[in-house]
Design a protein around this motif. Structure first.
Motif, PDB file in Angstrom:
ATOM      1  N   LYS A  28      64.805  12.857 -38.840  1.00 45.86           N
ATOM      2  CA  LYS A  28      63.758  14.084 -39.011  1.00 45.86           C
ATOM      3  C   LYS A  28      64.176  15.412 -38.842  1.00 45.86           C
ATOM      4  CE  LYS A  28      60.724  15.540 -35.182  1.00 45.86           C
ATOM      5  NZ  LYS A  28      60.089  14.684 -32.872  1.00 45.86           N
ATOM      6  N   LEU A  29      65.810  15.510 -38.421  1.00 48.17           N
ATOM      7  CA  LEU A  29      66.463  16.668 -38.761  1.00 48.17           C
ATOM      8  C   LEU A  29      66.199  17.177 -40.031  1.00 48.17           C
ATOM      9  CD1 LEU A  29      69.265  16.679 -36.289  1.00 48.17           C
ATOM     10  CD2 LEU A  29      67.280  17.846 -36.106  1.00 48.17           C
ATOM     11  N   ALA A  30      66.746  16.025 -40.737  1.00 50.92           N
ATOM     12  CA  ALA A  30      67.165  16.182 -42.168  1.00 50.92           C
ATOM     13  C   ALA A  30      65.503  16.752 -42.699  1.00 50.92           C
ATOM     14  CB  ALA A  30      67.692  15.097 -43.441  1.00 50.92           C
ATOM     15  N   ARG A  31      64.422  15.953 -42.498  1.00 51.52           N
ATOM     16  CA  ARG A  31      63.437  15.919 -42.860  1.00 51.52           C
ATOM     17  C   ARG A  31      62.305  17.376 -42.495  1.00 51.52           C
ATOM     18  NH1 ARG A  31      60.987  11.528 -40.353  1.00 51.52           N
ATOM     19  NH2 ARG A  31      59.771  12.859 -39.073  1.00 51.52           N
ATOM     20  N   HIS A  32      63.153  17.635 -41.734  1.00 51.22           N
ATOM     21  CA  HIS A  32      62.385  19.478 -41.096  1.00 51.22           C
ATOM     22  C   HIS A  32      63.413  20.668 -41.399  1.00 51.22           C
ATOM     23  CE1 HIS A  32      58.746  17.572 -39.518  1.00 51.22           C
ATOM     24  NE2 HIS A  32      59.356  16.209 -38.759  1.00 51.22           N
ATOM     25  N   ASP A  33      63.390  21.089 -42.327  1.00 51.29           N
ATOM     26  CA  ASP A  33      64.256  21.933 -42.713  1.00 51.29           C
ATOM     27  C   ASP A  33      64.135  23.195 -41.386  1.00 51.29           C
ATOM     28  OD1 ASP A  33      66.369  22.834 -44.175  1.00 51.29           O
ATOM     29  OD2 ASP A  33      65.046  24.465 -45.239  1.00 51.29           O
ATOM     30  N   ALA A  91      72.303  15.796 -40.310  1.00 54.82           N
ATOM     31  CA  ALA A  91      71.656  15.782 -41.251  1.00 54.82           C
ATOM     32  C   ALA A  91      71.939  16.048 -42.467  1.00 54.82           C
ATOM     33  CB  ALA A  91      70.470  16.737 -40.859  1.00 54.82           C
ATOM     34  N   ALA A  92      72.568  16.513 -42.630  1.00 54.21           N
ATOM     35  CA  ALA A  92      73.552  17.253 -44.377  1.00 54.21           C
ATOM     36  C   ALA A  92      73.971  16.378 -44.963  1.00 54.21           C
ATOM     37  CB  ALA A  92      74.599  18.827 -43.943  1.00 54.21           C
ATOM     38  N   TRP A  93      74.491  15.400 -44.014  1.00 51.66           N
ATOM     39  CA  TRP A  93      75.056  14.327 -44.773  1.00 51.66           C
ATOM     40  C   TRP A  93      73.886  12.814 -44.903  1.00 51.66           C
ATOM     41  CZ3 TRP A  93      74.655   9.675 -41.813  1.00 51.66           C
ATOM     42  CH2 TRP A  93      75.516   8.775 -42.396  1.00 51.66           C
ATOM     43  N   TRP A  94      73.152  12.706 -44.466  1.00 51.17           N
ATOM     44  CA  TRP A  94      72.073  12.317 -44.388  1.00 51.17           C
ATOM     45  C   TRP A  94      70.989  12.309 -45.078  1.00 51.17           C
ATOM     46  CZ3 TRP A  94      70.086   8.177 -41.208  1.00 51.17           C
ATOM     47  CH2 TRP A  94      69.460   7.914 -41.961  1.00 51.17           C
ATOM     48  N   GLN A  95      71.676  14.031 -45.739  1.00 49.61           N
ATOM     49  CA  GLN A  95      70.873  14.717 -46.954  1.00 49.61           C
ATOM     50  C   GLN A  95      71.930  14.602 -48.589  1.00 49.61           C
ATOM     51  OE1 GLN A  95      69.280  17.848 -45.564  1.00 49.61           O
ATOM     52  NE2 GLN A  95      67.499  17.340 -45.884  1.00 49.61           N
ATOM     53  N   ASP A  96      73.085  13.672 -48.183  1.00 52.02           N
ATOM     54  CA  ASP A  96      73.729  14.130 -48.786  1.00 52.02           C
ATOM     55  C   ASP A  96      74.196  15.400 -49.770  1.00 52.02           C
ATOM     56  OD1 ASP A  96      74.270  11.658 -49.659  1.00 52.02           O
ATOM     57  OD2 ASP A  96      73.500  11.394 -50.951  1.00 52.02           O
ATOM     58  N   THR A  97      74.545  16.470 -48.903  1.00 53.24           N
ATOM     59  CA  THR A  97      74.066  17.740 -49.148  1.00 53.24           C
ATOM     60  C   THR A  97      75.641  18.002 -48.589  1.00 53.24           C
ATOM     61  OG1 THR A  97      72.772  18.258 -47.532  1.00 53.24           O
ATOM     62  CG2 THR A  97      71.378  18.952 -48.993  1.00 53.24           C
ATOM     63  N   THR A  98      76.102  17.664 -47.927  1.00 50.53           N
ATOM     64  CA  THR A  98      77.143  17.262 -46.806  1.00 50.53           C
ATOM     65  C   THR A  98      78.471  16.706 -47.180  1.00 50.53           C
ATOM     66  OG1 THR A  98      79.014  18.887 -46.046  1.00 50.53           O
ATOM     67  CG2 THR A  98      77.075  17.709 -45.017  1.00 50.53           C
ATOM     68  N   THR A  99      79.874  16.730 -47.769  1.00 52.43           N
ATOM     69  CA  THR A  99      80.755  15.385 -47.348  1.00 52.43           C
ATOM     70  C   THR A  99      81.380  15.406 -46.274  1.00 52.43           C
ATOM     71  OG1 THR A  99      80.794  15.464 -49.750  1.00 52.43           O
ATOM     72  CG2 THR A  99      82.833  14.124 -48.618  1.00 52.43           C
TER      73      THR A  99
END
Lengths: 82, 240
Positions: free
Chosen positions: B84-89, B18-26
């Motif tokens: 869905k995981l990325a959308r629902h923190d 999910a973090a990868w999806w949101q670009d918050t991690t590489t």
């Protein structure tokens, strides 16, 4: 009545069914094929892949009709008050 | 991997994907690949439990339904799981209820009641989400979702299966929003898109609900709905 698995490949841009691939009754084989197809198409944002199981493809046409390029829906014209 | 999958590892895979999806991690391709393999294995453990539900559902639907649509099942798509995981923190993958889902479409509200009663007589319902009178989220989605647990053959673990019970009207609405989302390229199912169109789908869901439950709309609601229909007609007019 058996459970038949179908791999649905759908183009979200053209709204057309690419393929409804019959995968038979073996659930483990069907899920493996699902994962493989998802990986293969992982860069294609316009292709939606989903594994659906039912007693027939005709059932899936009813439970998931939007994948089958059904003619324009009359939803807007018929969802009226009065 | 399937038999030794821990929920801690599953949740970690979900968080990292999910973090990868949101670009918050590489993540390197290889790292992402490892997480996806874990999520695939977790999803796989829902396939057999889901298949266990279908024969009984089929039998009950055949007895109850006036519309003759047999139930179907689906395993959630990988992009939808991660999105869905990325959308629902804070959502944990191991607690996601709809990785494996079955769908029954019935003739109307009384048939939904009858099938829900039959399911609860035979299976233990661990959780339910009743969106019939109050739709889910901001979209207008209505249905009754009953969550049951069945044992996975490979891992021996209980896995949740979400059973969606929809009336024909609720089903038409849900399919139409899918079509419109694809046609117009908006994430309408997530409540994202032109505000008037999102509002139209919300109110159209209410119209269907009133029709299926013999509820008369107020004059004010009818007037607002008619005005909204005129406003959003442009999204439904085909040019060919």
């Amino acid at each position: 009545m058996s459970l038949l698995h179908f791999l649905i490949l759908y183009n979200t841009t053209t709204q057309e069914l690419i393929e409804a691939r019959p995968l038979g009754e073996d659930t483990a084989l069907a899920t493996a094929a699902y994962a493989a197809a998802e990986r293969e198409c992982r860069h294609r944002k316009d292709i939606e892949i989903v594994l659906i199981g039912a007693d027939s493809l005709d059932t899936i046409r009813q439970t998931h009709p939007h994948y089958f390029g059904a003619p324009a829906s009359d939803f807007f014209e018929t969802t009226v008050i009065g | 991997m399937a038999a030794e999958l821990s929920k801690t590892r599953v949740n970690k895979a979900g968080e990292r994907a999910a973090a990868w999806w949101q670009d918050t991690t590489t993540l390197t391709d290889e790292e992402l690949w490892m997480e996806v393999l874990v999520i695939e294995a977790w999803r796989q453990q829902h396939a057999y439990p889901m298949a266990l539900c279908l024969p009984a559902l089929r039998k009950w639907v055949a007895r109850i339904s006036s519309v003759g649509i047999s139930p179907a099942q689906r395993l959630k798509r990988m992009p939808r799981i991660i999105a869905k995981l990325a959308r629902h923190d804070g959502m944990k993958l191991a607690r996601m209820q709809d990785v494996g889902g079955a769908r029954a479409v019935l003739g109307g509200p009384l048939e939904v009641d009858a099938l829900a009663a039959r399911i609860s007589q035979h299976w233990s319902i661990i959780r339910s989400s009743d969106y019939r009178d109050r739709p889910s989220g901001d979209t207008g989605y209505r249905a009754l979702h009953l969550m049951v647990e069945k044992q996975d053959r490979e891992s021996g673990q209980l896995r949740v299966v979400e059973i969606q019970l929809r009336t024909q009207g609720q089903h038409r609405w849900a399919e139409e929003i899918e079509r419109a989302a694809d046609r117009l390229q908006f994430l309408l199912k997530d409540g994202l898109g032109p505000p008037d169109l999102v509002d139209y789908f919300r109110k159209a869901s209410e119209v269907i609900h009133m029709q299926e439950n013999q509820i008369a709309p107020t004059a004010r609601f009818a007037s607002n709905y008619d005005r909204l229909r005129r406003q959003v007609r442009k999204y439904f007019v085909t040019t060919d």
